[in-house]
Design a protein around this motif. Structure first.
Motif, PDB file in Angstrom:
ATOM      1  N   VAL B  36       0.750  -1.338  -0.033  1.00 16.77           N
ATOM      2  CA  VAL B  36      -0.040  -0.058   0.172  1.00 16.77           C
ATOM      3  C   VAL B  36       1.089   1.197  -0.229  1.00 16.77           C
ATOM      4  CG1 VAL B  36      -1.456   1.302   1.600  1.00 16.77           C
ATOM      5  CG2 VAL B  36      -1.982  -1.071   1.038  1.00 16.77           C
ATOM      6  N   ILE B  37       1.869   1.355   1.024  1.00 17.89           N
ATOM      7  CA  ILE B  37       2.796   2.426   1.004  1.00 17.89           C
ATOM      8  C   ILE B  37       3.579   2.658  -0.478  1.00 17.89           C
ATOM      9  CG2 ILE B  37       4.780   3.360   2.036  1.00 17.89           C
ATOM     10  CD1 ILE B  37       4.138   2.054   4.645  1.00 17.89           C
ATOM     11  N   TYR B  38       3.891   1.517  -0.731  1.00 22.45           N
ATOM     12  CA  TYR B  38       4.592   1.602  -2.345  1.00 22.45           C
ATOM     13  C   TYR B  38       3.930   2.234  -3.306  1.00 22.45           C
ATOM     14  CZ  TYR B  38       7.755   0.553  -6.108  1.00 22.45           C
ATOM     15  OH  TYR B  38       8.348   0.618  -7.042  1.00 22.45           O
ATOM     16  N   ILE B  40       1.155   3.830  -3.004  1.00 26.01           N
ATOM     17  CA  ILE B  40       0.733   5.442  -2.521  1.00 26.01           C
ATOM     18  C   ILE B  40       1.918   6.478  -3.122  1.00 26.01           C
ATOM     19  CG2 ILE B  40       0.090   7.053  -0.875  1.00 26.01           C
ATOM     20  CD1 ILE B  40      -1.300   4.662   0.451  1.00 26.01           C
ATOM     21  N   LEU B  41       2.928   5.967  -2.659  1.00 30.63           N
ATOM     22  CA  LEU B  41       4.360   6.936  -2.661  1.00 30.63           C
ATOM     23  C   LEU B  41       4.503   6.824  -4.048  1.00 30.63           C
ATOM     24  CD1 LEU B  41       6.818   5.927   0.118  1.00 30.63           C
ATOM     25  CD2 LEU B  41       4.941   7.890   0.065  1.00 30.63           C
ATOM     26  N   VAL B  44       1.533   8.482  -6.400  1.00 34.75           N
ATOM     27  CA  VAL B  44       0.998   9.828  -5.949  1.00 34.75           C
ATOM     28  C   VAL B  44       1.880  10.649  -5.370  1.00 34.75           C
ATOM     29  CG1 VAL B  44      -0.891  11.206  -4.757  1.00 34.75           C
ATOM     30  CG2 VAL B  44      -1.153   8.912  -5.478  1.00 34.75           C
ATOM     31  N   ALA B  45       2.555  10.429  -4.156  1.00 34.88           N
ATOM     32  CA  ALA B  45       3.209  11.195  -3.310  1.00 34.88           C
ATOM     33  C   ALA B  45       4.877  11.974  -4.035  1.00 34.88           C
ATOM     34  CB  ALA B  45       3.467  10.756  -2.044  1.00 34.88           C
ATOM     35  N   LEU B  46       5.482  10.774  -4.529  1.00 36.88           N
ATOM     36  CA  LEU B  46       6.752  11.118  -4.857  1.00 36.88           C
ATOM     37  C   LEU B  46       6.757  11.919  -5.990  1.00 36.88           C
ATOM     38  CD1 LEU B  46       8.735   7.903  -3.676  1.00 36.88           C
ATOM     39  CD2 LEU B  46       8.399  10.151  -2.641  1.00 36.88           C
ATOM     40  N   ARG B  48       4.568  13.823  -7.157  1.00 44.34           N
ATOM     41  CA  ARG B  48       3.720  15.188  -6.775  1.00 44.34           C
ATOM     42  C   ARG B  48       5.181  15.966  -6.154  1.00 44.34           C
ATOM     43  NH1 ARG B  48      -1.117  15.567  -2.850  1.00 44.34           N
ATOM     44  NH2 ARG B  48      -2.119  14.719  -4.629  1.00 44.34           N
ATOM     45  N   ILE B  49       5.549  15.322  -5.217  1.00 43.49           N
ATOM     46  CA  ILE B  49       6.767  16.228  -4.374  1.00 43.49           C
ATOM     47  C   ILE B  49       7.843  16.547  -5.302  1.00 43.49           C
ATOM     48  CG2 ILE B  49       8.400  16.338  -2.398  1.00 43.49           C
ATOM     49  CD1 ILE B  49       6.468  14.220  -1.099  1.00 43.49           C
TER      50      ILE B  49
ATOM     51  N   LEU C  53       2.485  12.735   3.305  1.00 41.61           N
ATOM     52  CA  LEU C  53       3.090  12.902   2.271  1.00 41.61           C
ATOM     53  C   LEU C  53       1.835  13.069   1.089  1.00 41.61           C
ATOM     54  CD1 LEU C  53       5.509  10.120   2.096  1.00 41.61           C
ATOM     55  CD2 LEU C  53       5.890  12.534   2.673  1.00 41.61           C
ATOM     56  N   VAL C  54       0.665  12.796   1.233  1.00 43.51           N
ATOM     57  CA  VAL C  54      -0.283  12.915   0.219  1.00 43.51           C
ATOM     58  C   VAL C  54      -1.206  14.258   0.691  1.00 43.51           C
ATOM     59  CG1 VAL C  54      -2.181  11.761  -0.903  1.00 43.51           C
ATOM     60  CG2 VAL C  54      -0.206  10.531  -0.303  1.00 43.51           C
ATOM     61  N   THR C  57       0.769  17.301   0.822  1.00 42.31           N
ATOM     62  CA  THR C  57       1.663  18.000  -0.272  1.00 42.31           C
ATOM     63  C   THR C  57       0.240  18.498  -1.245  1.00 42.31           C
ATOM     64  OG1 THR C  57       1.777  16.062  -1.322  1.00 42.31           O
ATOM     65  CG2 THR C  57       3.488  16.959   0.239  1.00 42.31           C
ATOM     66  N   ARG C  60       0.295  21.686  -3.602  1.00 41.62           N
ATOM     67  CA  ARG C  60       1.538  21.816  -4.482  1.00 41.62           C
ATOM     68  C   ARG C  60       2.008  23.286  -4.288  1.00 41.62           C
ATOM     69  NH1 ARG C  60       1.080  18.151  -8.958  1.00 41.62           N
ATOM     70  NH2 ARG C  60      -0.802  16.513  -8.231  1.00 41.62           N
ATOM     71  N   GLU C  72       8.861  17.377   2.063  1.00 39.48           N
ATOM     72  CA  GLU C  72       9.918  17.895   1.214  1.00 39.48           C
ATOM     73  C   GLU C  72      11.331  17.375   1.616  1.00 39.48           C
ATOM     74  OE1 GLU C  72       9.152  21.765  -0.204  1.00 39.48           O
ATOM     75  OE2 GLU C  72       7.563  21.166  -1.458  1.00 39.48           O
ATOM     76  N   TYR C  75      12.006  13.832   1.695  1.00 42.37           N
ATOM     77  CA  TYR C  75      12.216  13.346   0.093  1.00 42.37           C
ATOM     78  C   TYR C  75      13.752  13.993  -0.285  1.00 42.37           C
ATOM     79  CZ  TYR C  75      11.260  13.719  -5.074  1.00 42.37           C
ATOM     80  OH  TYR C  75      11.517  13.196  -6.253  1.00 42.37           O
ATOM     81  N   THR C  99      10.096   4.011   0.548  1.00 41.34           N
ATOM     82  CA  THR C  99       8.996   3.045   1.153  1.00 41.34           C
ATOM     83  C   THR C  99       9.583   2.354   2.527  1.00 41.34           C
ATOM     84  OG1 THR C  99       8.154   2.745  -0.837  1.00 41.34           O
ATOM     85  CG2 THR C  99       7.385   1.448   0.866  1.00 41.34           C
TER      86      THR C  99
END
Lengths: 76, 174, 251
Positions: B36-38, B40-41, B44-46, B48-49, C53-54, C57, C60, C72, C75, C99
């Motif tokens: 799940v974490i993988y 999502i990251l 979406v998350a990575l 985006r960041i 993280l979601v 952010t 944006r 950030e 990251y 992860t």
């Protein structure tokens, strides 16, 4: 069985000495890093990763001895 | 304390970490969690960041470039201002010089006129003085003639006017 | 002193009770699909990660707020670590490493909440993490380099006579990696939490000892916060180091 339990506790105590040995090792790593960092502070920042890896390796052995102690205490 | 080892003995191990009956459960839920974490990251998350960081980097670069350009323009404006100041200064100097020259030439003309007038006046005065002088000399001549005639008459002589005049004139000249 | 209570053999210490896995609902055996406290705390970790993280952010913003700034920073921290240690070609494993890092970090920190359950203090959990890294790295090593990956064990800079002995040592140390990798993490957390419990147990000795014990708990707690972050960092950077070995096996 009772004697075995007592012996296991003694063994656990002996195994815990390893934690102290690991403490010496971690102190060596950190102390030598500090000595080197004070001589050449500009190079120190790039070596903190190495420092933590060294500390982790030294500490892992202490954790092993701690684990042996725990096993003797609770699992024998 | 007394029943804990007993319970542990019954359970096979005193340490919960070594209670193998719970291992499948932990491993299953760990794998689920990690997946799940993988997802999502990585979905979406990575990204985006990463995009936000890249955008910020871009913004910073653009802003620095804009600031550089503005600075360049400010420098240009300053140079133009300096140039204008210099021009104005030289213009002002020229105007001052022109005005000075105008005044000077006016002054010269006026001076000349004044000088001429003064000269004319002087000449007139001199003429008047000359006339007065000549008048005076004639008067003296006439008086001298009369006086000489009288004196001659008084001495009993007889004098004609012509001779007396010649004599007086000669005398006056001498 | 607690004279009567010592009857059974000392003070009431149960430093390991906090690590017990139990069902959240009902009674019965723990099957692989049973919802236990492990499930709950892992779910809380996932929720925290999503929040940070979601949700943190989602705006944006070019100028970040607090949550986005934390995200950030994490990251950037992991990204530079991966890039510095493994080089440019390790970047594609960044989501995988991130992860691991974020899961371990959040689980460690959640474990420090009172009454909580520390998922990463269990050998089962850390062993899965460590063996995942081990197999990933080994497979990547053989896929990328083929048989040349075995050159990792053949120290070409050593004298020829020593090389076979060194190769044996290298092979052993290679296979010990997942063991030390997992036991380091679980052991650190287990030890720290057990010590916390032991210090807390001393508080029942008497009024004179209790303040010292509580001060000790506070100090150990601060140390544990540090250890939580450092162990997450160490696990991650060792993953990066192993990955570097797989990508560039030449010594």
């Amino acid at each position: 069985m009772a004697i075995l339990g007592e012996l296991a506790h003694i063994g656990a105590g002996l195994a815990a000495i390893g934690s102290g040995a690991a403490a010496i090792g971690v102190g060596h790593v950190a102390g030598n890093f500090l000595a080197g960092a004070l001589r050449n502070p500009s190079a120190a920042a790039g070596q903190t990763a190495t420092l933590f890896i060294g500390i982790a390796f030294a500490e892992a052995l202490g954790i092993f001895s701690f684990l042996v102690a725990l096993l003797l205490m609770f699992a024998v | 304390m007394a029943d804990t080892p007993a319970g542990a003995e019954a359970g096979g191990a005193g340490m919960p970490q070594l209670d193998f009956s719970t291992f499948p459960n932990q491993i299953f839920w760990l794998v689920v969690t990690l997946l799940v974490i993988y997802f999502i990251l990585s979905r979406v998350a990575l990204p985006r960041i990463g995009a936000v960081l890249a955008e910020r980097q871009g913004t910073i670069t653009n802003d620095i470039a804009a600031a550089e350009e503005l600075k360049q323009r400010a420098l240009e404006a300053e140079a133009a201002y300096d140039q204008a100041l210099l021009d104005a200064r030289s213009e002002a100097g020229k105007i001052v010089a022109d005005a000075k020259a105008d005044i000077q030439s006016d002054l010269d003309v006026q001076m000349q006129k004044a000088d001429a007038e003064i000269a004319a006046q002087t000449a007139e005065s001199e003429k008047a003085i000359g006339e007065i002088n000549a008048g005076a000399a004639d008067a003296v001549k006439a008086v001298a003639k009369d006086t000489a005639k009288e004196i001659i008459a008084a001495f009993g002589g007889k004098a004609d006017a012509k001779t007396v005049t010649a004599a007086v004139t000669a005398r006056m000249k001498g | 002193m607690a004279g009567e209570a010592t009857e059974g053999g000392g003070l009431e210490f149960h430093p390991l009770d906090q690590f017990e896995v139990h069902r959240l609902f009902g009674e019965g055996p723990i099957d692989w699909y049973t919802i236990t406290n492990v499930t709950m705390w892992m779910a809380i970790a996932v929720v925290c990660i999503v929040l940070m993280l979601v949700i943190g952010t989602r705006k944006r913003a070019v100028v970040p707020n607090r949550m986005q700034s934390i995200a950030e920073t994490l990251y950037g921290f992991v990204y530079t670590m991966v890039e510095d240690v493994t080089g440019k070609d390790g970047i594609k494993f960044f989501p995988y490493i991130f992860t691991l890092f974020i899961f371990i970090l959040i689980s460690n920190l959640l474990g420090l909440l009172p009454m909580s359950f520390t998922t990463t203090s269990h050998i089962a959990v850390t062993a899965v993490l460590a063996f995942a890294v081990f197999f990933t790295v080994t497979i990547i090593g053989f896929v990328k380099n083929g048989a040349a990956f075995l050159g990792l064990f053949w120290v070409s800079s050593a004298p020829l006579a020593l090389r076979p002995i060194l190769a044996v040592i290298e092979v052993i140390s290679y296979f010990v990696r997942p063991v030390s990798h997992s036991i380091r993490l679980a052991g650190n957390l287990m030890a720290g939490h057990a010590v916390l419990k032991v210090f807390a147990g001393f508080a029942q000795v008497g009024l004179l000892v209790a303040p010292i014990a509580i001060l000790g708990v506070v100090a150990i707690y601060a140390l544990e916060v540090l250890v939580s972050a450092i162990q997450a960092y160490v696990f991650t950077i060792l993953t990066c180091v192993y990955l570097k070995d797989a990508l560039h096996p030449s010594h």
